[in-house]
Design a protein around this motif. Structure first.
Motif, PDB file in Angstrom:
ATOM      1  N   ILE A 117       0.850  -1.196   0.000  1.00 28.68           N
ATOM      2  CA  ILE A 117       0.000   0.000   0.000  1.00 28.68           C
ATOM      3  C   ILE A 117       0.886   1.247   0.000  1.00 28.68           C
ATOM      4  O   ILE A 117       0.692   2.162  -0.796  1.00 28.68           O
ATOM      5  N   TYR A 118       1.867   1.249   0.908  1.00 31.46           N
ATOM      6  CA  TYR A 118       2.791   2.391   0.989  1.00 31.46           C
ATOM      7  C   TYR A 118       3.514   2.582  -0.343  1.00 31.46           C
ATOM      8  O   TYR A 118       3.607   3.701  -0.869  1.00 31.46           O
ATOM      9  N   THR A 119       4.031   1.488  -0.889  1.00 34.34           N
ATOM     10  CA  THR A 119       4.769   1.549  -2.159  1.00 34.34           C
ATOM     11  C   THR A 119       3.891   2.082  -3.287  1.00 34.34           C
ATOM     12  O   THR A 119       4.305   2.957  -4.056  1.00 34.34           O
ATOM     13  N   SER A 120       2.672   1.551  -3.381  1.00 33.64           N
ATOM     14  CA  SER A 120       1.770   1.982  -4.453  1.00 33.64           C
ATOM     15  C   SER A 120       1.443   3.458  -4.372  1.00 33.64           C
ATOM     16  O   SER A 120       1.441   4.162  -5.379  1.00 33.64           O
ATOM     17  N   ILE A 121       1.161   3.923  -3.151  1.00 35.23           N
ATOM     18  CA  ILE A 121       0.709   5.307  -2.975  1.00 35.23           C
ATOM     19  C   ILE A 121       1.854   6.305  -2.989  1.00 35.23           C
ATOM     20  O   ILE A 121       1.752   7.364  -3.620  1.00 35.23           O
ATOM     21  N   TYR A 122       2.967   5.976  -2.338  1.00 38.69           N
ATOM     22  CA  TYR A 122       4.031   6.959  -2.146  1.00 38.69           C
ATOM     23  C   TYR A 122       5.224   6.822  -3.095  1.00 38.69           C
ATOM     24  O   TYR A 122       6.013   7.754  -3.213  1.00 38.69           O
ATOM     25  N   GLN A 123       5.372   5.661  -3.746  1.00 40.72           N
ATOM     26  CA  GLN A 123       6.532   5.490  -4.616  1.00 40.72           C
ATOM     27  C   GLN A 123       6.159   5.257  -6.077  1.00 40.72           C
ATOM     28  O   GLN A 123       6.788   5.812  -6.969  1.00 40.72           O
ATOM     29  N   VAL A 126       0.426   4.705  -8.233  1.00 43.81           N
ATOM     30  CA  VAL A 126      -0.570   3.994  -9.022  1.00 43.81           C
ATOM     31  C   VAL A 126      -1.303   3.006  -8.127  1.00 43.81           C
ATOM     32  O   VAL A 126      -0.729   2.472  -7.190  1.00 43.81           O
ATOM     33  N   LEU A 127      -2.584   2.802  -8.415  1.00 44.34           N
ATOM     34  CA  LEU A 127      -3.398   1.855  -7.660  1.00 44.34           C
ATOM     35  C   LEU A 127      -3.704   0.657  -8.550  1.00 44.34           C
ATOM     36  O   LEU A 127      -4.363   0.793  -9.578  1.00 44.34           O
ATOM     37  N   CYS A 128      -3.210  -0.497  -8.161  1.00 47.28           N
ATOM     38  CA  CYS A 128      -3.398  -1.728  -8.920  1.00 47.28           C
ATOM     39  C   CYS A 128      -4.717  -2.378  -8.489  1.00 47.28           C
ATOM     40  O   CYS A 128      -4.903  -2.675  -7.310  1.00 47.28           O
ATOM     41  N   PRO A 129      -5.655  -2.589  -9.418  1.00 45.37           N
ATOM     42  CA  PRO A 129      -6.960  -3.137  -9.036  1.00 45.37           C
ATOM     43  C   PRO A 129      -6.880  -4.518  -8.383  1.00 45.37           C
ATOM     44  O   PRO A 129      -7.560  -4.770  -7.386  1.00 45.37           O
ATOM     45  N   TRP A 130      -6.048  -5.416  -8.937  1.00 45.84           N
ATOM     46  CA  TRP A 130      -5.932  -6.758  -8.341  1.00 45.84           C
ATOM     47  C   TRP A 130      -5.257  -6.667  -6.977  1.00 45.84           C
ATOM     48  O   TRP A 130      -5.624  -7.402  -6.056  1.00 45.84           O
ATOM     49  N   CYS A 131      -4.291  -5.777  -6.852  1.00 43.98           N
ATOM     50  CA  CYS A 131      -3.626  -5.585  -5.554  1.00 43.98           C
ATOM     51  C   CYS A 131      -4.624  -5.066  -4.523  1.00 43.98           C
ATOM     52  O   CYS A 131      -4.657  -5.540  -3.382  1.00 43.98           O
ATOM     53  N   MET A 132      -5.444  -4.096  -4.943  1.00 44.69           N
ATOM     54  CA  MET A 132      -6.424  -3.535  -4.012  1.00 44.69           C
ATOM     55  C   MET A 132      -7.437  -4.591  -3.579  1.00 44.69           C
ATOM     56  O   MET A 132      -7.880  -4.593  -2.428  1.00 44.69           O
ATOM     57  N   LEU A 133      -7.778  -5.497  -4.472  1.00 44.20           N
ATOM     58  CA  LEU A 133      -8.682  -6.588  -4.111  1.00 44.20           C
ATOM     59  C   LEU A 133      -8.018  -7.484  -3.062  1.00 44.20           C
ATOM     60  O   LEU A 133      -8.658  -7.916  -2.099  1.00 44.20           O
ATOM     61  N   THR A 134      -6.731  -7.729  -3.237  1.00 47.80           N
ATOM     62  CA  THR A 134      -5.980  -8.511  -2.251  1.00 47.80           C
ATOM     63  C   THR A 134      -5.934  -7.783  -0.907  1.00 47.80           C
ATOM     64  O   THR A 134      -6.132  -8.394   0.144  1.00 47.80           O
ATOM     65  N   TRP A 135      -5.672  -6.474  -0.954  1.00 46.96           N
ATOM     66  CA  TRP A 135      -5.664  -5.697   0.288  1.00 46.96           C
ATOM     67  C   TRP A 135      -7.020  -5.820   0.982  1.00 46.96           C
ATOM     68  O   TRP A 135      -7.102  -5.979   2.205  1.00 46.96           O
ATOM     69  N   ALA A 136      -8.079  -5.730   0.175  1.00 44.05           N
ATOM     70  CA  ALA A 136      -9.436  -5.711   0.721  1.00 44.05           C
ATOM     71  C   ALA A 136      -9.802  -6.997   1.460  1.00 44.05           C
ATOM     72  O   ALA A 136     -10.613  -6.962   2.383  1.00 44.05           O
TER      73      ALA A 136
END
Length: 197
Positions: A117-123, A126-136
């Motif tokens: 999450i930190y990497t996606s947002i701060y580095q 970009v927000l990866c849809p499949w990654c966000m589903l995994t986070w969820a």
């Protein structure tokens, strides 16, 4: 004669559902990784906009932390999660050591998700849809498993902590929603995703 412990059906069903969703997301990311390896210019279905896409995540060093694509960890981890849920529904009883190892795996999954999450947002910005589903699905899985193990004594803690965990266990949906809101607010502050979608 002691009364047998009630089967944690809600936990079992939640693990199966989260496991199926997480497995599907990890499998989709794995297919996307194969597509990028076969053709670096491949147009992936997860690439929706400059803000929402998975190519950047898959191609970054953070996308292969252990030397192989992270989604492979997801496929293995979510398969184990499904197996635990099915085992509970089938009437299986797991030893304390098993619950502790499973809980360590869930904690490691949450730690990885927080890092990503930190990497996606701060580095990567970009927000990866499949990654966000995994986070969820990782977030509620962490809360359900950890609070269950605390309230049942699988994680040895004082009785007062067990009572607090038992009380919080029923609030996992609200706790999860609060976590989602925190991530969404952080993403909004950093990426202004509401205006950029």
């Amino acid at each position: 004669m002691t009364e047998p412990a009630k089967r944690p059906t809600v936990l079992a069903v939640s693990l199966i559902v989260a496991g199926l969703i997480g497995f599907w997301a990890a499998f989709q990311l794995t297919l996307d990784k194969f597509a990028v390896l076969a053709n670096p210019n491949a147009q992936l279905s997860c690439n929706i906009s400059v803000l929402v896409g998975c190519s950047k995540n898959l191609e970054s060093w953070q996308g292969s932390l252990l030397g192989f694509p992270n989604p492979i960890l997801g496929i293995a981890g979510w398969t184990a999660t499904i197996a635990v849920g099915v085992g509970i529904l089938a009437g299986g009883r797991f030893a304390r050591w098993y619950w502790l190892i499973f809980n360590l795996g869930v904690v490691a999954a949450l730690a990885l998700v927080i890092f990503l999450i930190y990497t996606s947002i701060y580095q990567l910005f970009v927000l990866c849809p499949w990654c966000m589903l995994t986070w969820a699905v990782t977030i509620p899985t962490f809360w359900l498993v950890t609070l269950y193990n605390l309230k049942t004594g699988n994680i040895p803690v004082p009785a007062s902590v067990r009572r607090i965990a038992a009380a919080w266990y029923g609030w996992v949906p609200l706790i999860t929603l609060a976590c989602y809101i925190i991530v969404a607010v952080i993403a909004q502050v950093q990426l202004d995703w509401l205006h950029r979608l």
